[in-house]
Motif scaffolding. Structure first.
Motif, mmCIF file in Angstrom:
data_model
loop_
_atom_site.group_PDB
_atom_site.id
_atom_site.type_symbol
_atom_site.label_atom_id
_atom_site.label_comp_id
_atom_site.label_asym_id
_atom_site.label_seq_id
_atom_site.Cartn_x
_atom_site.Cartn_y
_atom_site.Cartn_z
ATOM 1 N N VAL A 14 0.902 -1.157 0.000
ATOM 2 C CA VAL A 14 0.000 0.000 0.000
ATOM 3 C C VAL A 14 0.937 1.202 0.000
ATOM 4 C CG1 VAL A 14 -1.744 1.304 1.289
ATOM 5 C CG2 VAL A 14 -1.859 -1.194 1.191
ATOM 6 N N LYS A 15 0.819 2.034 -1.035
ATOM 7 C CA LYS A 15 1.870 3.008 -1.334
ATOM 8 C C LYS A 15 1.737 4.331 -0.595
ATOM 9 C CE LYS A 15 3.364 0.370 -4.800
ATOM 10 N NZ LYS A 15 4.614 -0.401 -4.695
ATOM 11 N N TYR A 16 2.895 4.921 -0.403
ATOM 12 C CA TYR A 16 3.025 6.312 0.065
ATOM 13 C C TYR A 16 3.298 7.149 -1.181
ATOM 14 C CZ TYR A 16 6.700 9.799 1.442
ATOM 15 O OH TYR A 16 7.513 10.880 1.576
ATOM 16 N N TRP A 17 2.367 8.022 -1.548
ATOM 17 C CA TRP A 17 2.591 8.922 -2.688
ATOM 18 C C TRP A 17 1.903 10.246 -2.388
ATOM 19 C CZ3 TRP A 17 6.255 8.606 -6.106
ATOM 20 C CH2 TRP A 17 6.247 9.471 -7.216
ATOM 21 N N GLY A 18 2.591 11.129 -1.697
ATOM 22 C CA GLY A 18 2.027 12.429 -1.359
ATOM 23 C C GLY A 18 2.398 12.829 0.059
ATOM 24 N N LYS A 19 2.762 14.104 0.233
ATOM 25 C CA LYS A 19 3.192 14.584 1.553
ATOM 26 C C LYS A 19 2.246 15.658 2.059
ATOM 27 C CE LYS A 19 7.922 13.788 0.090
ATOM 28 N NZ LYS A 19 9.324 13.854 0.393
ATOM 29 N N ARG A 20 2.038 15.658 3.383
ATOM 30 C CA ARG A 20 1.278 16.777 3.962
ATOM 31 C C ARG A 20 2.228 17.838 4.485
ATOM 32 N NH1 ARG A 20 0.658 15.815 9.733
ATOM 33 N NH2 ARG A 20 1.342 13.708 10.236
ATOM 34 N N GLU A 195 5.049 15.778 -5.314
ATOM 35 C CA GLU A 195 4.579 17.163 -5.292
ATOM 36 C C GLU A 195 3.863 17.510 -6.591
ATOM 37 O OE1 GLU A 195 4.326 17.747 -2.065
ATOM 38 O OE2 GLU A 195 4.437 19.817 -2.810
ATOM 39 N N ARG A 196 4.397 17.004 -7.706
ATOM 40 C CA ARG A 196 3.751 17.257 -8.988
ATOM 41 C C ARG A 196 2.350 16.643 -9.001
ATOM 42 N NH1 ARG A 196 6.648 15.484 -14.478
ATOM 43 N NH2 ARG A 196 8.270 16.843 -13.631
ATOM 44 N N SER A 197 2.239 15.421 -8.499
ATOM 45 C CA SER A 197 0.926 14.765 -8.473
ATOM 46 C C SER A 197 -0.052 15.522 -7.577
ATOM 47 C CB SER A 197 1.066 13.328 -7.964
ATOM 48 O OG SER A 197 1.765 12.531 -8.889
ATOM 49 N N ARG A 198 0.444 15.957 -6.425
ATOM 50 C CA ARG A 198 -0.429 16.681 -5.476
ATOM 51 C C ARG A 198 -0.972 17.958 -6.120
ATOM 52 N NH1 ARG A 198 -0.146 20.830 -2.234
ATOM 53 N NH2 ARG A 198 2.075 21.227 -2.590
ATOM 54 N N ARG A 199 -0.095 18.643 -6.861
ATOM 55 C CA ARG A 199 -0.498 19.921 -7.446
ATOM 56 C C ARG A 199 -1.341 19.759 -8.698
ATOM 57 N NH1 ARG A 199 4.882 21.165 -7.261
ATOM 58 N NH2 ARG A 199 4.820 21.230 -9.533
ATOM 59 N N THR A 200 -1.127 18.692 -9.475
ATOM 60 C CA THR A 200 -1.716 18.678 -10.824
ATOM 61 C C THR A 200 -2.632 17.499 -11.170
ATOM 62 O OG1 THR A 200 0.186 17.519 -11.782
ATOM 63 C CG2 THR A 200 0.317 19.926 -11.726
ATOM 64 N N SER A 201 -2.568 16.390 -10.432
ATOM 65 C CA SER A 201 -3.393 15.257 -10.878
ATOM 66 C C SER A 201 -4.841 15.404 -10.395
ATOM 67 C CB SER A 201 -2.838 13.934 -10.341
ATOM 68 O OG SER A 201 -3.805 12.918 -10.594
ATOM 69 N N PRO A 202 -5.806 15.310 -11.339
ATOM 70 C CA PRO A 202 -7.214 15.391 -10.918
ATOM 71 C C PRO A 202 -7.612 14.184 -10.076
ATOM 72 C CG PRO A 202 -7.048 14.799 -13.241
ATOM 73 C CD PRO A 202 -5.659 15.132 -12.792
ATOM 74 N N PHE A 203 -6.806 13.121 -10.108
ATOM 75 C CA PHE A 203 -7.139 11.906 -9.350
ATOM 76 C C PHE A 203 -6.549 11.914 -7.935
ATOM 77 C CE2 PHE A 203 -7.016 9.528 -13.696
ATOM 78 C CZ PHE A 203 -8.200 10.147 -14.065
ATOM 79 N N TYR A 204 -5.707 12.912 -7.639
ATOM 80 C CA TYR A 204 -5.017 12.915 -6.344
ATOM 81 C C TYR A 204 -5.994 12.911 -5.150
ATOM 82 C CZ TYR A 204 -1.605 14.158 -2.744
ATOM 83 O OH TYR A 204 -0.840 14.174 -1.616
ATOM 84 N N PRO A 205 -7.057 13.737 -5.177
ATOM 85 C CA PRO A 205 -7.988 13.708 -4.018
ATOM 86 C C PRO A 205 -8.603 12.316 -3.818
ATOM 87 C CG PRO A 205 -8.355 15.676 -5.346
ATOM 88 C CD PRO A 205 -7.421 14.802 -6.137
ATOM 89 N N ALA A 206 -8.939 11.631 -4.918
ATOM 90 C CA ALA A 206 -9.534 10.291 -4.800
ATOM 91 C C ALA A 206 -8.514 9.298 -4.236
ATOM 92 C CB ALA A 206 -10.033 9.815 -6.161
ATOM 93 N N MET A 245 0.039 9.147 -10.972
ATOM 94 C CA MET A 245 1.299 9.581 -11.595
ATOM 95 C C MET A 245 1.074 9.953 -13.068
ATOM 96 S SD MET A 245 3.611 6.475 -10.150
ATOM 97 C CE MET A 245 4.621 6.576 -8.675
ATOM 98 N N GLN A 246 0.366 9.069 -13.783
ATOM 99 C CA GLN A 246 0.204 9.253 -15.234
ATOM 100 C C GLN A 246 -0.719 10.416 -15.573
ATOM 101 O OE1 GLN A 246 -0.779 5.308 -16.718
ATOM 102 N NE2 GLN A 246 1.080 4.463 -15.809
#
Ligand code: DP6
Length: 330
Positions: A14-20, A195-206, A245-246
């Motif tokens: 279960v991955k860690y991808w994103g920082k608070r 950081e890029r994913s947090r700022r730009t991916s529309p799927f990040y909140p999900a 990521m994608q």
């Protein structure tokens, strides 16, 4: 005073991808990993009052980028010990960097254990896990062996963003086969990628919303030693992270053709041939196959014959970071 320690890399299911919090390396989500056995980092830390700066050799060569991160991590331990003494750090990995195994995880775990001993601090595991996390988020998990849970935590100071053991390696002995692919493209590192994913991916909140449920389900599967449930959950969580990521801008496409071929082969091995195996992929093209030890030679052979797979490494699950006798220094 000098001390030597060893730590092994871990693979997240279960991955860690994103920082608070990027300064303290606080994860947005919890994660779950397995610690490997066959691959290791060994690190010797020697305090030397005559040094004006820390020195670091990685596999025998100076490495300024690693030195800067290691120095910052050592500062945290020096503050606790009330000393400004500089250190000579000698660190070795027995696995190829190209294997796409986060050497930062085993590296920072070994560093904090060696530095803790060299400084005579005798800090507890949770504190060492917290300190390793500040070096690299995934390193917090390599303090422990077998199956490990990492909490996202809620506190601003990160005191509760630490790993803890979930199940011993001996209690559910699995194996990990790593397919090293011929990936030559320059990749974006995990920290910048998150950081890029947090700022730009529309799927990040999900992704963030679903993380707690995935972690709870994976913990349940591990405690129940339910391979099929862990396989389904791990592949789902991995592919969800890659969807994030994608869908980042610019996209983070870590896969190459061989990555997809390996994933398809692993699914066929499980679904058609009944092999107990599942895949996971991190921020690189390499594929890690988690399986039972008796299936490992067959999985390794099936992956090795795929075009684009350069090398296959096999490991059992192993112990957490620990101090070694100085005679075992790298
Ligand atoms: C995809 O721990 O390398 O492997 O905290 O910025 O050092 P930093 O990142 P790192 O990220 C690991 C990302 C991952 C997933 C995982 O190991 O959980």
């Amino acid at each position: 005073m000098a001390a030597t320690a060893q730590a092994q890399p871990n693979i997240a299911l279960v991955k860690y991808w994103g920082k608070r919090d990027t300064r303290l390396n606080l994860p947005v989500t919890g994660s779950l990993s397995v610690t490997l056995d066959a691959l290791w980092t060994r690190t010797r830390v020697e305090l030397d009052a005559s040094l004006r700066h820390d020195e670091l050799r990685l596999n025998g060569a100076e490495d300024p980028a690693t030195l800067a991160r290691a120095s910052a991590c050592l500062d945290l331990l020096r503050q606790r010990a009330g000393t400004a003494q500089r250190a000579r750090i000698d660190t070795h990995n027995n696995f190829p960097t190209a294997a796409g195994l986060a050497s930062s995880a085993s590296g920072f775990a070994a560093l904090v254990v060696a530095a803790d001993a060299a400084l005579g601090l005798a800090l507890d595991r949770q504190t060492l896990s917290m300190l390793a996390r500040q070096g690299s988020g995934s390193a917090a998990r390599s303090l422990f062996g077998g199956f490990v849970s990492m909490a996202a935590g809620q506190r601003d100071d990160g005191a509760d963003a630490v790993a803890q053991p979930l199940l011993d390696a001996a209690a559910w002995p699995l194996a990990v086969v790593v397919a090293v692919t011929t990936d030559r493209r320059k990749q974006v590192g995990s920290g910048a990628g998150m950081e890029r994913s947090r700022r730009t991916s529309p799927f990040y909140p999900a992704w963030v919303d679903g993380a707690a449920a995935d972690l709870a389900a994976a913990q349940h599967a591990v405690r129940a030693r339910d391979f099929a449930a862990l396989a389904e959950l791990s592949e789902h969580n991995c592919l969800k992270m890659h969807a994030v990521m994608q869908s980042s801008r610019p996209p983070l496409l870590y896969w190459d053709g061989a990555t997809v071929d390996c994933m398809q082969r692993i699914r066929a091995l499980r679904e058609d041939a009944g092999e107990p195996v599942f895949f996971t992929v991190d921020a690189g093209a390499q594929v890690k196959a988690v399986c039972t030890p008796d299936a490992a030679p067959r999985v390794a052979a099936a992956l090795a014959e795929l075009p684009g797979v350069e090398q296959v490494l096999s490991s059992r699950l192993g112990e957490g970071a620990r101090r070694l006798d100085d005679s075992e220094a790298p």
